[in-house]
Design a protein around this motif. Structure first.
Motif, PDB file in Angstrom:
ATOM      1  N   LYS A   1     -11.233 128.839 125.689  1.00 32.25           N
ATOM      2  CA  LYS A   1     -12.213 128.404 126.609  1.00 32.25           C
ATOM      3  C   LYS A   1     -12.461 126.944 126.754  1.00 32.25           C
ATOM      4  O   LYS A   1     -12.132 126.473 125.692  1.00 32.25           O
ATOM      5  CB  LYS A   1     -13.622 128.826 126.449  1.00 32.25           C
TER       6      LYS A   1
ATOM      7  N   TYR B   1     -22.374 126.724 128.992  1.00 32.67           N
ATOM      8  CA  TYR B   1     -21.039 127.277 128.317  1.00 32.67           C
ATOM      9  C   TYR B   1     -20.887 128.566 127.519  1.00 32.67           C
ATOM     10  O   TYR B   1     -20.002 129.244 127.909  1.00 32.67           O
ATOM     11  CB  TYR B   1     -20.495 126.131 127.351  1.00 32.67           C
TER      12      TYR B   1
ATOM     13  N   PRO C   1      -8.635 137.322 125.433  1.00 33.10           N
ATOM     14  CA  PRO C   1      -8.959 135.800 125.618  1.00 33.10           C
ATOM     15  C   PRO C   1      -8.091 135.049 124.987  1.00 33.10           C
ATOM     16  O   PRO C   1      -7.750 135.151 123.745  1.00 33.10           O
ATOM     17  CB  PRO C   1     -10.415 135.827 124.876  1.00 33.10           C
TER      18      PRO C   1
ATOM     19  N   ASN D   1     -12.081 129.302 131.637  1.00 33.54           N
ATOM     20  CA  ASN D   1     -11.935 130.555 130.487  1.00 33.54           C
ATOM     21  C   ASN D   1     -10.625 131.362 130.688  1.00 33.54           C
ATOM     22  O   ASN D   1     -10.433 131.929 131.848  1.00 33.54           O
ATOM     23  CB  ASN D   1     -13.178 131.676 130.505  1.00 33.54           C
TER      24      ASN D   1
ATOM     25  N   GLY E   1     -19.345 131.846 129.102  1.00 38.29           N
ATOM     26  CA  GLY E   1     -18.120 132.628 128.324  1.00 38.29           C
ATOM     27  C   GLY E   1     -18.469 133.935 128.156  1.00 38.29           C
ATOM     28  O   GLY E   1     -17.603 135.197 128.176  1.00 38.29           O
TER      29      GLY E   1
END
Length: 655
Positions: free
Chosen positions: A53, A34, A50, A68, A38
């Protein structure tokens, strides 16, 4: 096979199965995947914002996909671009769409129209390496054709195409729609923490005594409370909204200002002619210890504050799980370093030789070796680099492998052997009393106050940073920019939650002489004398607001408006309206200031203040011998000298 791809392969095997809280091995592997995913998507979407996520576990099961999300620019819509790792379809893909579980009422109404528009636009995209396919997500999905090479794939063309579609969609359904106000109202509370109402770079300018430095406290608190508007700060907000502040109000504001200053959100400096780039950004500084002189690259005040602001900006977008992992590691590292220093722990290098930690500061770990009897410093390690080493999941067998895998360099540095030795010792320790992270980190605003900004050599102090402080070039914006600093050779950028407040005394140097680049990047706020703040203040029949107005009209006539006198010189009279206090203000502040303005031209000073303050005395030349008078060109029949009266007469300022 890379670590990231191995993580994806493992993820596909366990996806959809029940989440077992006791299965630490699976949890750690998925958590690492994970995190790596990311970091990878943040890199390919580096020019985008961003917005969240997905988690590796959901509702008691290992999630069937990780997403994401990103936006090409800040807006209040729920329209996003995705990078998705889908174990359900055993593939990786890029897409564009809505965050379905967050839609506003307006978006729910037009959802089908948006998706139809997106599908039609996406049909026009053909990019090598990607296959457009619908497996339940719509015709907006671009599957990576060869998933094993997804890390080396060029995403730029696809992202540019999707960005164009994003802009078209936003302009069609949001920007030009009357209904857009509904979205803003529905999401205003949720997105309040990201709104920016103040300019990032501001300069308060005006003549002396107009409250420029005084008002930086108010400005700083206003900016910080954009993000920290909690219940306990309501009283501060109410005080800030007042036109006039009492002495008690001022004490409360000053105390709050000092609180944020102590917490590291506010820094205050004063520029002067000797202030340098090395003090402001970074430079090599000499340190003398035990008769030894050493040289280190040390960060300046602006770089340190930028680092704090950037860390908060990045952390505010992370989940509790991410923060917990990172901060737990930092706590462990801090405990390890402090214990090693206190116990004078001796480390052994893999190829022989021992060393100890002799000093730790905010940025560096200072090491000494046994062959110099632990007296001469041998190497400086960076704490940020050591964090990367101890955070590396795979086993590190030698320093050459570490340099390549952790730092991405093909040559081993001298200090890498020290990193490896310390990392091996770090991983042997079982840590206790680690503080638990219980909540996400809120986005904060950070402020650098530069008093007397025009007294420094701006080009010299800011250097290449003059470009980085532009709003559009700040980290987190579409045109974000980073540069490599000359001393540390490390990339550096200025985050968009760092504000710069400057003050400038126009009597000290004209605004026209300021560096043009600085003027273009700052918003200038003029602060002129405000006699209204002195309304109602009267001393022995003299109305102080009228007195200030009269004096400033005369100064402006004889000089200019940049050299008027500020109201702050008289503010103490609100608490102590006595003749003695007024006379002290004139004798110790006003008259010396006028002397400086008019270069001791006492006739002009007398014209400004009147005969009640300056005495004009005629002196005749008969004090000299007649022979000298007749043969000298310097002696006139009469001349005047000026002196300050022992007692001032304010009668002419009375109505």
């Amino acid at each position: 096979m890379s670590e990231l791809y191995r993580g994806f392969e493992f993820y596909k095997k366990v996806q959809g199965t029940k989440y077992d809280k006791k299965d630490n091995e699976t949890k750690e592997k998925l958590q690492k995947f994970y995190q790596n995913l990311g970091e990878f998507t943040d890199k390919i979407f580096s020019a985008y914002i961003p917005t969240g996520k997905g988690l590796w576990q959901n509702s008691g099961n290992y999630s069937k996909y990780l997403w994401n999300r990103y936006k090409p620019f800040e807006n209040s819509s729920n329209l996003v671009m995705y990078f998705n790792a889908s174990a359900r379809e055993n593939t990786l893909f890029v897409s564009i769409g809505l965050v379905d579980d967050r839609l506003t009422e307006y978006e729910k109404e037009i959802k089908d129209k948006i998706y139809n528009f997106l599908s039609n636009e996406c049909e026009k995209i053909v990019v090598d390496g990607f296959i457009r396919k619908d497996f339940g997500w719509g015709d907006r999905v671009f599957i990576i054709e060869d998933e094993e090479s997804f890390e080396t794939l060029d995403y730029s063309e696809l992202l540019e195409n999707l960005k164009e579609i994003y802009i078209k969609t936003y302009e069609k359904f949001y920007k030009n729609s009357n209904e857009n106000s509904k979205i803003k109202n529905e999401t205003a509370e949720k997105e309040n923490h990201t709104m920016q109402t103040q300019a990032l770079n501001q300069i308060l300018f005006g003549s002396p005594g107009t409250g420029k430095t005084y008002n930086t406290i108010n400005k700083a608190l206003e900016i910080i409370l954009e993000k920290d508007n909690s219940e306990e700060n309501k009283i501060i907000l109410e005080i800030l909204r007042k036109e006039n502040h009492t002495l008690d109000d001022r004490k409360i504001l000053k105390a709050k200002f000092e609180e944020y200053k102590k917490a590291g959100q506010i820094e205050f400096i004063t520029f002067h002619q000797s202030f340098s780039y090395e003090e402001f950004v970074e430079g090599i500084k000499a340190e003398t210890k035990d008769d030894n002189i050493t040289y280190e690259v040390q960060s300046g005040i602006f770089k340190k504050l930028s680092k704090k602001a950037k860390e908060n900006f990045e952390n505010s977008k992370k989940t509790i799980q991410q923060l917990s992992q990172e901060k737990t590691l930092k706590q462990k590292l801090e405990m390890f370093l402090n214990d090693s220093l206190e116990e004078e722990k001796e480390f052994s290098k893999t190829k022989g030789g021992k060393f100890k930690i002799k000093e730790i500061n905010q940025e560096n770990i200072i090491l000494y070796t046994e062959d110099s009897n632990y007296s001469d410093k041998m190497v400086v390690l960076e704490i940020d680099e050591f964090l990367k080493v101890v955070n590396f999941e795979n086993e590190l067998k030698n320093s050459k492998q570490m340099a390549k895998d952790v730092f991405g360099i093909n040559h081993q540095r001298q200090k890498d052997t020290y990193y490896l030795s310390m990392c091996n010792e770090f991983k042997k320790i079982k840590f206790e009393n680690i503080e638990e992270i219980k909540s996400v980190e809120e986005l904060k605003n950070y402020i650098l106050i530069i008093d007397e900004i025009n007294r420094g050599n701006i080009s010299k102090i800011f250097g290449e940073l003059i470009t980085l402080i532009e709003e559009s070039k700040r980290l987190g914006n579409v045109e974000e920019l980073e540069i490599t600093l000359p001393y540390s050779n490390k990339p550096f950028g200025v985050p968009k939650n760092l504000y710069i407040l400057g003050t400038m005394n126009t009597a000290d140097r004209s605004i026209a002489l300021l560096d043009t680049a600085l003027r273009r990047r700052f918003e200038f706020i003029e602060m002129m004398p405000n006699p209204k703040l002195l309304e109602g203040v009267e001393v022995d029949g003299v109305k102080i607001d009228k007195l200030l107005e009269t004096i400033n009209k005369r100064v402006e006539y004889l000089y200019d408006r940049d050299h008027t006198i500020g109201h702050a010189y008289f503010m103490e009279l609100k608490e102590k309206p006595t003749l003695e206090a007024l006379e002290n203000i004139f004798r110790n502040k006003i008259i010396p200031l006028l002397q400086e303005y008019f270069y001791d031209d006492w006739e002009k000073i007398r014209l400004v203040l009147g005969d009640g303050f300056v005495e004009k005395i005629e002196i005749k030349s008969d004090i000299f011998d007649k022979e000298l008078i007749e043969n000298s060109d310097y002696l006139e029949d009469e001349k005047y000298i000026y002196s300050i009266k022992k007692e001032f007469d304010f009668s002419k300022f009375k109505e």
